[in-house]
Design a protein around this motif. Sequence first.
Motif, short mmCIF file in Angstrom:
data_model
loop_
_atom_site.label_atom_id
_atom_site.label_comp_id
_atom_site.label_asym_id
_atom_site.label_seq_id
_atom_site.Cartn_x
_atom_site.Cartn_y
_atom_site.Cartn_z
N ILE A 29 0.85 -1.20 0.00
CA ILE A 29 0.00 0.00 0.00
C ILE A 29 0.88 1.25 0.00
CG2 ILE A 29 -1.75 1.31 1.25
CD1 ILE A 29 -2.70 -1.38 2.44
N ILE A 30 1.90 1.23 0.83
CA ILE A 30 2.83 2.36 0.95
C ILE A 30 3.51 2.65 -0.40
CG2 ILE A 30 5.07 3.05 1.94
CD1 ILE A 30 4.12 1.58 4.52
N GLU A 31 3.97 1.58 -1.06
CA GLU A 31 4.67 1.74 -2.34
C GLU A 31 3.72 2.23 -3.43
OE1 GLU A 31 6.49 -2.01 -3.08
OE2 GLU A 31 7.98 -1.79 -1.46
N LYS A 32 2.52 1.66 -3.47
CA LYS A 32 1.55 2.04 -4.48
C LYS A 32 1.09 3.49 -4.29
CE LYS A 32 -1.08 0.41 -7.92
NZ LYS A 32 -0.52 -0.24 -9.13
N ALA A 33 0.93 3.90 -3.02
CA ALA A 33 0.47 5.25 -2.72
C ALA A 33 1.61 6.27 -2.74
CB ALA A 33 -0.21 5.27 -1.35
N LYS A 34 2.86 5.76 -2.81
CA LYS A 34 4.05 6.62 -2.82
C LYS A 34 4.09 7.53 -1.59
CE LYS A 34 4.28 6.57 -7.87
NZ LYS A 34 4.25 7.35 -9.14
N ILE A 35 3.96 6.88 -0.43
CA ILE A 35 4.05 7.59 0.85
C ILE A 35 5.05 6.86 1.73
CG2 ILE A 35 1.69 8.50 0.78
CD1 ILE A 35 0.88 6.17 2.66
N SER A 36 5.41 7.49 2.83
CA SER A 36 6.33 6.85 3.77
C SER A 36 5.54 5.97 4.73
CB SER A 36 7.09 7.92 4.56
OG SER A 36 6.20 8.60 5.43
N LYS A 37 6.25 5.07 5.41
CA LYS A 37 5.61 4.22 6.41
C LYS A 37 5.03 5.08 7.54
CE LYS A 37 7.31 0.20 7.27
NZ LYS A 37 8.12 -0.97 7.73
N GLY A 38 5.75 6.13 7.90
CA GLY A 38 5.26 7.02 8.95
C GLY A 38 3.96 7.69 8.57
N THR A 39 3.83 8.08 7.29
CA THR A 39 2.59 8.70 6.83
C THR A 39 1.43 7.72 6.91
OG1 THR A 39 3.77 10.19 5.34
CG2 THR A 39 1.45 9.82 4.88
#
Length: 291
Positions: A29-39
């Motif tokens: 999900i993080i990679e697909k959404a292009k966000i950090s784990k913290g976000t």
Amino acid sequence: MNNKKRKVADIALKLFIEKGIQQTSIQEIIEKAKISKGTFYNYFSSKSDCIADILEFLRYDASQQRIAVQIGKDTGDRNVFIEQIVIIMRLNQERNLSPLFEAILSSNEADLKKLVMQHRLYEMEWLSNRFIEILGDEVRDHVFDATIIFFGMMHHMLFMMRITNTTYSLEHVVDTLLSYIELIVQKMLLNETVLIPHSAIDLLRTNANKKQVKIDDILSLADQLQQNYLFNEDQQDLFDAILSELKRDRIRKTVLQPLLKPFQKCTAESPISSQAQTFTNLVWYFLRNIH
């Protein structure tokens, strides 16, 4: 509403439907959404929390659209009611949520099943309240039966239409099934038939909302029963025996459980039958959750 959070939830939903909930990792999900784990963890505490927000966004969109349809119209307008019912059905179709619901309900994930139960309960309560506005206050005691029958007819009718490749419009299906409910409700009123009492729905709400029933809540309801109703001798004996067990330091399930049905039965024809059933339901639920 946080649009960035919603965008991540939408991406997660697509992955859940494509791959399955258990097969989709938070990292994907993080990679697909292009966000950090913290976000991600700033938005959601877990995948279950993410699904809870997906359903919340669906209810928010449906409520906004339903309000827009209602503005300036009579609350008893049947055509408005039909359009409002169709709104969430269309949203479900557009977001392809049926496979997600089916996957959750066939899984062993108790928390996820509760989320779906909550979601369906919200919709049932909305529909019940609108039935009362459309059909009149006299249907109040029968409204949950009518709601459940309507949902059942709708679910199976659409299922058969899909697998038989039958052409249909949602408005026509809703209109037709609503006309059946209107006839069924008249029969309910004539026969004074109620299959699902309000107390059963109260118990469903307790289960769906994962509220922990506390002994103080039960004793408070017991006080209300005692103050508002003069028990006969048999009722009072059972009521006192139940309270005596509830007030023990160590509650004995084997002693208390056999008292509930007789108390419920002997108050069934009394003016407080509904309150008494709610009381026994709460005691039963409380006993289920103590060790």
